[in-house]
Design a protein around this motif. Structure first.
Motif, mmCIF file in Angstrom:
data_model
loop_
_atom_site.group_PDB
_atom_site.id
_atom_site.type_symbol
_atom_site.label_atom_id
_atom_site.label_comp_id
_atom_site.label_asym_id
_atom_site.label_seq_id
_atom_site.Cartn_x
_atom_site.Cartn_y
_atom_site.Cartn_z
ATOM 1 N N ARG B 283 0.829 -1.212 0.000
ATOM 2 C CA ARG B 283 0.000 0.000 0.000
ATOM 3 C C ARG B 283 0.860 1.257 0.000
ATOM 4 N N LEU B 284 1.991 1.178 0.699
ATOM 5 C CA LEU B 284 2.895 2.331 0.741
ATOM 6 C C LEU B 284 3.421 2.645 -0.655
ATOM 7 N N ALA B 285 3.518 1.612 -1.483
ATOM 8 C CA ALA B 285 4.097 1.789 -2.818
ATOM 9 C C ALA B 285 3.083 2.286 -3.842
ATOM 10 N N TYR B 286 1.775 2.219 -3.507
ATOM 11 C CA TYR B 286 0.762 2.546 -4.515
ATOM 12 C C TYR B 286 0.913 3.943 -5.099
ATOM 13 N N LYS B 287 1.134 4.928 -4.222
ATOM 14 C CA LYS B 287 1.172 6.303 -4.711
ATOM 15 C C LYS B 287 2.358 6.501 -5.643
#
Lengths: 351, 351
Positions: B283-287
């Motif tokens: 999730r941290l990597a999504y942006k």
């Protein structure tokens, strides 16, 4: 000056259910009925309405909405052709269960879907899709005109995005990305974003985005996302409608139909685009949600910050008040807010 | 000075398969065999090994690894008790298919799981979990000691996080959040993050995080995430091992066992924690992934930026070279990079 199609809710869902049976129509026993006749008696029983009511809705679909439905005595009804229209029941059938849209407002013609949606948003309404076959005063960015003849996909969506104000431009780009992804995925184009709000194929405009937001105290109340896609639009009609004044900002337009050499299914295009928007918006919100979770979990309160080690160590007394977006600890000390980044720093919570 | 448990791969997977049958053991016909006897013949056929080999592995589990397995002639084997150990086959059974861990290195005792993992990471190895029952020189942040007696969950994980360098502190906090979420979710605690790398229950340290990263040219080569959780650790043993010098940075420790009044299943705790880490890291990597997608889709090249309208309009000629993290367009003009934010700006792509 605009024609609003007012259809009572029960009538809409009847039409949707009836079309669902005619389109995908699982008959008794579950066998496929696509392109096949569905009996009036079966429809009557499945929808729990009289045979006369079935006939009334079939007639309505034919005469008012332009469907071609064949009726064979003692056999039933067969859907022969559905018109290229963005009827709300068609959108509902295509979307299935979809939380981002709770209500669809449909116009044959309206001045601007964005203005209708904005008025509703100001009244506190949410999750509404406003869609029109034509716009007589379609708006683009910076109060420019957006030419919106028949054949386009013109809509505005009221949402409450869970993003921070600082991500507003990114929200706009993410919307453009969703449009690119949808048309590239469906039609194998290489559409690109013309910063900040247009979508381009071969240097010609195929779609545009207009976002109006209500922001209060650094929080986003609502956003109205307006999207126009030149789907089955004839390019001649757009060129004819653009006046001299607008042409100074004009790159040339194209439409999906023009590029593909054939018309696209606008209902499916709209449904795919809405699903892509939901997907991208939820991902955009993840980092902010994680920061909120970190903020809810971090210990705050009086701290002693020690920078360096041994005799060179520098000590600051203060109060940890928050975590910055990059993860730094914000410490208030002597009326100033100091940003403590990790490294050769030790933070001791006191008391 | 440390005991490395070298187990050949085929032996490991045999033990895993055998234990899988003994633990959850679906027998013939699929009926539940948990806490029931599983016949040697069935095991022999299912694992395609001889009855003698079955007996050899059963003996190995009993004598070398401390399992209690009852054997009843002409009936079969029943698992009575498994030891409180972080055996790799137990972790594999608990995790199931899990892409973040491709290999598990297990030690009864090691100086530091972090140092072992760092050496492997430097050789280019990835997705390796190094786990130990005890560490003789466990490391904390800023070269402090991390007391690691029997009963803890001490591990280091090599990963290649898909985040930008600017999110390094956030990565550390996200790791701490994963630890909090796991122990709060499993045991209904209210664990909190002590910025930047400790996890606290009732103002006492229950877990710590140490992250070593290799960064080159603003890209993250690899990260070694070290996590220590005082799971079934006796607090006395920690207090006894902490020297006077360390106590200056010391808040008091606790363990899950101490707080709960009973031991926890360390294998399950480790597996839950790994799954939560995978969830949070992705999730941290999504942006960043979305920004990468926007960058791949945005049109760059020569532009004319027009700020304002009419006679007051200011025009800048330049080249759009990138999109900033906040979505602004970066335009190079006269050797300077100008950040163009949306608003009363019009960008015209030229040529």
């Amino acid at each position: 000056m605009y024609v609003c199609m007012m259809i009572i809710e029960s009538e809409r869902s009847r039409l949707r259910d009836l079309l669902s049976m005619l389109r995908e129509g699982k008959g008794e026993g579950g066998e496929e009925k696509e392109g096949k006749y569905v009996s009036g008696e079966y429809i009557s029983r499945a929808l729990d309405i009289s045979r006369e009511a079935v006939w009334k809705y079939i007639s309505m679909l034919r005469r008012r909405y332009g469907y071609r439905i064949d009726a064979k005595p003692r056999v039933g009804y067969m859907l022969v052709h559905r018109p290229d229209k963005l009827y709300p029941w068609e959108i509902m059938l295509e979307l299935g269960r979809f939380d981002m849209v709770k209500e669809i407002i449909y116009y044959e013609e309206v001045e601007s879907t964005q203005d209708v949606a904005l008025r509703l948003a100001e009244q506190g309404r949410d999750s509404i899709l406003v869609v029109a076959e034509r716009q007589s005063r379609g708006r683009g960015r910076a109060s420019r005109r957006w030419i919106s003849p028949d054949g386009g996909v013109w809509f505005s969506l009221i949402i409450k995005p869970r993003i921070s104000v600082r991500d507003v431009t990114l929200f706009s780009l993410a919307t453009a990305l969703a449009v690119c992804n949808t048309i590239n995925g469906k039609f194998n184009f290489a559409a690109r974003i013309k910063w900040p709000n247009d979508v381009i194929i071969n240097y010609k405009k195929v779609a545009g985005i207009l976002i109006d937001m209500s922001i209060e105290h650094d929080a986003i109340n609502y956003a109205v996302v307006g999207i126009g896609v030149n789907a089955n639009v004839s390019i001649d009609s757009i060129e004819r409608m653009i006046g001299y004044a607008d042409k100074s900002h004009y790159y040339g337009s194209t439409s999906l139909m023009h590029e593909l050499g054939k018309a696209v299914d606008r209902v499916r295009l709209l449904a795919s685009l809405l699903r892509e928007l939901e997907h991208i918006y939820s991902r955009l919100a993840y980092k902010d949600e994680m920061l909120a979770a970190i903020r809810a979990t971090i210990m705050l309160g009086p701290v002693r910050v020690i920078e360096g080690e041994g005799n060179d160590a520098l000590t600051i007394e203060g109060v940890a008040i928050d975590v910055d977006d990059d993860g730094s600890l914000l410490v208030k000390s002597d009326g100033m807010i100091k940003k403590v980044t990790s490294g050769y720093v030790h933070v001791r919570y006191v008391g």
